[in-house]
Design a protein around this motif. Structure first.
Motif, PDB file in Angstrom:
ATOM      1  N   GLY A 186       0.768  -1.238   0.000  1.00  0.00           N
ATOM      2  CA  GLY A 186       0.000   0.000   0.000  1.00  0.00           C
ATOM      3  C   GLY A 186       0.797   1.284   0.000  1.00  0.00           C
ATOM      4  N   MET A 187       2.119   1.226  -0.085  1.00  0.00           N
ATOM      5  CA  MET A 187       2.927   2.445  -0.029  1.00  0.00           C
ATOM      6  C   MET A 187       2.673   3.363  -1.233  1.00  0.00           C
ATOM      7  N   SER A 188       2.327   2.775  -2.380  1.00  0.00           N
ATOM      8  CA  SER A 188       2.115   3.607  -3.565  1.00  0.00           C
ATOM      9  C   SER A 188       0.904   4.521  -3.392  1.00  0.00           C
ATOM     10  N   TYR A 189      -0.074   4.101  -2.578  1.00  0.00           N
ATOM     11  CA  TYR A 189      -1.258   4.935  -2.361  1.00  0.00           C
ATOM     12  C   TYR A 189      -0.912   6.159  -1.515  1.00  0.00           C
ATOM     13  N   ILE A 190       0.042   5.996  -0.626  1.00  0.00           N
ATOM     14  CA  ILE A 190       0.505   7.134   0.174  1.00  0.00           C
ATOM     15  C   ILE A 190       1.216   8.146  -0.724  1.00  0.00           C
ATOM     16  N   GLN A 191       1.978   7.631  -1.716  1.00  0.00           N
ATOM     17  CA  GLN A 191       2.638   8.525  -2.668  1.00  0.00           C
ATOM     18  C   GLN A 191       1.618   9.361  -3.434  1.00  0.00           C
ATOM     19  N   GLY A 192       0.457   8.766  -3.701  1.00  0.00           N
ATOM     20  CA  GLY A 192      -0.572   9.471  -4.452  1.00  0.00           C
ATOM     21  C   GLY A 192      -1.086  10.709  -3.748  1.00  0.00           C
ATOM     22  N   LEU A 193      -0.935  10.765  -2.438  1.00  0.00           N
ATOM     23  CA  LEU A 193      -1.428  11.912  -1.681  1.00  0.00           C
ATOM     24  C   LEU A 193      -0.611  13.179  -1.914  1.00  0.00           C
ATOM     25  N   VAL A 194       0.642  13.010  -2.371  1.00  0.00           N
ATOM     26  CA  VAL A 194       1.511  14.175  -2.568  1.00  0.00           C
ATOM     27  C   VAL A 194       1.926  14.343  -4.024  1.00  0.00           C
ATOM     28  N   SER A 195       1.464  13.477  -4.908  1.00  0.00           N
ATOM     29  CA  SER A 195       1.924  13.502  -6.298  1.00  0.00           C
ATOM     30  C   SER A 195       1.475  14.749  -7.047  1.00  0.00           C
ATOM     31  N   TRP A 196       0.428  15.404  -6.544  1.00  0.00           N
ATOM     32  CA  TRP A 196      -0.104  16.575  -7.241  1.00  0.00           C
ATOM     33  C   TRP A 196       0.754  17.822  -7.052  1.00  0.00           C
ATOM     34  N   VAL A 197       1.662  17.798  -6.099  1.00  0.00           N
ATOM     35  CA  VAL A 197       2.499  18.972  -5.839  1.00  0.00           C
ATOM     36  C   VAL A 197       3.539  19.104  -6.955  1.00  0.00           C
ATOM     37  N   PRO A 198       3.592  20.234  -7.687  1.00  0.00           N
ATOM     38  CA  PRO A 198       4.561  20.400  -8.775  1.00  0.00           C
ATOM     39  C   PRO A 198       5.996  20.353  -8.264  1.00  0.00           C
ATOM     40  N   ARG A 199       6.891  19.836  -9.093  1.00  0.00           N
ATOM     41  CA  ARG A 199       8.295  19.787  -8.697  1.00  0.00           C
ATOM     42  C   ARG A 199       8.922  21.172  -8.638  1.00  0.00           C
ATOM     43  N   SER A 200       8.291  22.143  -9.294  1.00  0.00           N
ATOM     44  CA  SER A 200       8.799  23.512  -9.170  1.00  0.00           C
ATOM     45  C   SER A 200       8.634  24.028  -7.747  1.00  0.00           C
ATOM     46  N   ILE A 201       7.667  23.455  -7.021  1.00  0.00           N
ATOM     47  CA  ILE A 201       7.442  23.819  -5.624  1.00  0.00           C
ATOM     48  C   ILE A 201       8.181  22.861  -4.690  1.00  0.00           C
ATOM     49  N   TRP A 202       8.187  21.586  -5.037  1.00  0.00           N
ATOM     50  CA  TRP A 202       8.841  20.558  -4.218  1.00  0.00           C
ATOM     51  C   TRP A 202       9.803  19.767  -5.105  1.00  0.00           C
ATOM     52  N   PRO A 203      11.019  20.268  -5.318  1.00  0.00           N
ATOM     53  CA  PRO A 203      11.963  19.616  -6.248  1.00  0.00           C
ATOM     54  C   PRO A 203      12.291  18.170  -5.871  1.00  0.00           C
ATOM     55  N   ASN A 204      12.310  17.867  -4.591  1.00  0.00           N
ATOM     56  CA  ASN A 204      12.684  16.519  -4.142  1.00  0.00           C
ATOM     57  C   ASN A 204      11.472  15.652  -3.813  1.00  0.00           C
ATOM     58  N   ARG A 205      10.349  15.954  -4.446  1.00  0.00           N
ATOM     59  CA  ARG A 205       9.146  15.147  -4.229  1.00  0.00           C
ATOM     60  C   ARG A 205       9.437  13.684  -4.548  1.00  0.00           C
ATOM     61  N   PRO A 206       9.000  12.741  -3.694  1.00  0.00           N
ATOM     62  CA  PRO A 206       9.294  11.325  -3.938  1.00  0.00           C
ATOM     63  C   PRO A 206       8.802  10.871  -5.312  1.00  0.00           C
ATOM     64  N   LYS A 207       9.585  10.010  -5.946  1.00  0.00           N
ATOM     65  CA  LYS A 207       9.207   9.479  -7.255  1.00  0.00           C
ATOM     66  C   LYS A 207       8.067   8.474  -7.100  1.00  0.00           C
ATOM     67  N   ASN A 208       7.147   8.473  -8.064  1.00  0.00           N
ATOM     68  CA  ASN A 208       6.083   7.474  -8.042  1.00  0.00           C
ATOM     69  C   ASN A 208       6.571   6.184  -8.681  1.00  0.00           C
ATOM     70  N   LEU A 209       5.710   5.173  -8.764  1.00  0.00           N
ATOM     71  CA  LEU A 209       6.109   3.871  -9.284  1.00  0.00           C
ATOM     72  C   LEU A 209       6.604   3.955 -10.715  1.00  0.00           C
ATOM     73  N   ALA A 210       5.946   4.781 -11.548  1.00  0.00           N
ATOM     74  CA  ALA A 210       6.345   4.897 -12.946  1.00  0.00           C
ATOM     75  C   ALA A 210       7.757   5.456 -13.065  1.00  0.00           C
ATOM     76  N   GLN A 211       8.066   6.473 -12.274  1.00  0.00           N
ATOM     77  CA  GLN A 211       9.394   7.077 -12.337  1.00  0.00           C
ATOM     78  C   GLN A 211      10.457   6.134 -11.793  1.00  0.00           C
ATOM     79  N   GLU A 212      10.146   5.429 -10.709  1.00  0.00           N
ATOM     80  CA  GLU A 212      11.097   4.462 -10.158  1.00  0.00           C
ATOM     81  C   GLU A 212      11.388   3.347 -11.158  1.00  0.00           C
TER      82      GLU A 212
END
Length: 441
Positions: free
Chosen positions: A283-309
């Protein structure tokens, strides 16, 4: 066993499409999910099975689809369809689809008009004529990923134009035909940037005329399936055009292979997951979904999602914007196995259905069901097509970027305005100063 599971999937698809057609018609979430899930999950494994092959590739990676892996994929595909159908039925969205056509009048909401004018104006104010610089597909992808605002505002403009066209197309007079020229900028932008998604938006905007009971005849099911096959067969032509190669229609259809279409990208993660090469993540990928909407211009080190990993692990010298796609089906399995697949799609379709029903109630109260139907085809149906190519975090990101803002602005500028006007009309004998005081509150 594998051909038997293919037959089970197709039988379930036809049975459910027919069962739901009495209230939703055939241009419905059931039909769209059934067709697109078959393409992204089963079409390529079926082709490999018929050819007697087990290896497919996208440079620079090779992936193996053994008989056991193919069987696991087919079982998971059947479970995903059953889960989606269960969630869709429980959401009650079909009832809203049946009712919505009765009040559709094609009125353009104030929020949509102002949002569109503001977005286009902001695009030219910030970027000027540089938006007309011809870019290759990879250059366009790198620009959108490197400049989050540019990617958001350009996609925003396309969505808003699609919403405008789909709303006007539902009018019952000759003014509906003014919607067709609105689609030309979307189509142009798709070829200009070598991107298929704008073309999908244009096609979905036109499809609004079939939503609901207007497409209850079985001939529409044949038409939609045939159109889907033709669209998939045309993908290599668009890819050749995107790569600036010679386009030869005859040879493209003669040598057609699903392996040369979009289905191969997500199948890589799906085959790797089903071969037990990926660890269970609980279920860890669902937790990632909670922050995926934040643009990298605002959060450069935002965790990578499954597709990026997955892309980082399989693409040498990976850069932002590069990817192989990630199967939504693989995410359900990698979290909790086959049980997770069924629940994955049940909860996802249930939540999306509830959100669309709540939006229907909002639009119905203002008499804007035509705008709601436009949201259904442009945002929800588009999501049903694209969701198979990314994890839940991508579904959340698309939903927030393309759905939340238009609906919020509608609630602010249209629903409240109508309520204020309704209050004024209910007090026609009040003096002018009293009516202004009421409007101010």
């Amino acid at each position: 066993m594998f051909p038997g599971l293919i037959a089970i999937y197709l039988i379930l698809f036809v049975m459910c499409a027919v069962a739901f057609s009495s209230r939703e018609g055939y241009w419905s979430p059931v039909t769209i999910f059934g067709i697109t899930a078959f393409y992204y999950y089963l079409a390529l494994p079926l082709e490999l099975y018929l050819k007697g092959e087990e290896v497919f590739s996208t440079y620079p990676a090779l992936f193996l689809v053994t008989d056991e892996t193919r069987l696991r994929i087919a079982i998971a595909a059947v479970l995903s369809f059953l889960g989606f159908i269960a969630g869709h039925h429980l959401s009650g969205l079909g009832q809203a689809l049946r009712e919505s056509h009765q009040q559709a009048n094609g009125r353009i909401p104030r929020s949509l008009a102002w949002f569109f004018i503001g977005s286009v104006g902001l695009l030219f104010m910030v970027y000027g004529t540089t938006i007309f610089e011809r870019l290759s597909y990879m250059e366009a992808a790198e620009r959108k990923s490197g400049d989050s605002f540019f990617g958001f505002i350009t996609k925003n403009c396309l969505i808003l134009i699609g919403l405008l066209a789909a709303t006007v197309l539902q009018r019952r007079d000759l003014s509906r035909y003014f919607a067709l020229p609105l689609l030309l900028p979307i189509i142009y932008w798709g070829f200009f940037t070598s991107d298929k998604n704008p073309l999908l938006i244009a096609a979905l905007a036109v499809s609004v005329i079939w939503v609901g009971v207007k497409s209850r005849s079985t001939k529409y099911l044949y038409f939609y399936c045939g159109a889907a096959i033709l669209a998939v067969a045309s993908l290599p032509l668009f890819s050749a055009l995107r790569a600036e190669q010679d386009v030869q229609i005859g040879s493209a259809f003669e040598n057609f292979s699903v392996e040369r279409t979009d289905a191969r990208g997500p199948l890589m993660s799906l085959s790797a997951t089903m071969a037990n090469e990926e660890p269970t993540i609980h279920g860890m990928s669902y937790i990632q979904g909670l922050v995926s909407w934040v643009p990298r211009s605002i959060w450069p080190n935002r965790p990578k999602n499954l597709a990026q990993e997955f892309a980082v692990a399989n693409i040498p010298n990976w850069n932002e914007g590069m990817g192989l796609g990630y199967s939504l089906l693989a995410e359900g399995y990698v979290n909790f196995g086959f049980t997770g697949v069924f629940l994955h799609y049940l909860v996802l379709s249930l939540m999306m259905g509830w959100i669309m029903r709540a939006t229907y109630a909002l639009c119905k109260s203002s008499g804007d069901t035509a705008y709601w139907r436009a949201l259904v085809v442009i945002v929800y149906f588009q999501l049903l097509v694209l969701m198979h190519r990314g994890p839940v975090s991508q579904v959340v990101q698309i939903g927030i970027h393309e759905f939340v803002v238009p609906v919020f602005l509608f609630w602010i500028l249209d629903r409240r305005t109508k309520h204020a006007n309704r209050g004024l009309r209910s007090r026609p004998n009040l003096p002018l100063t009293s009516r202004r005081a009421i409007a101010a509150t």
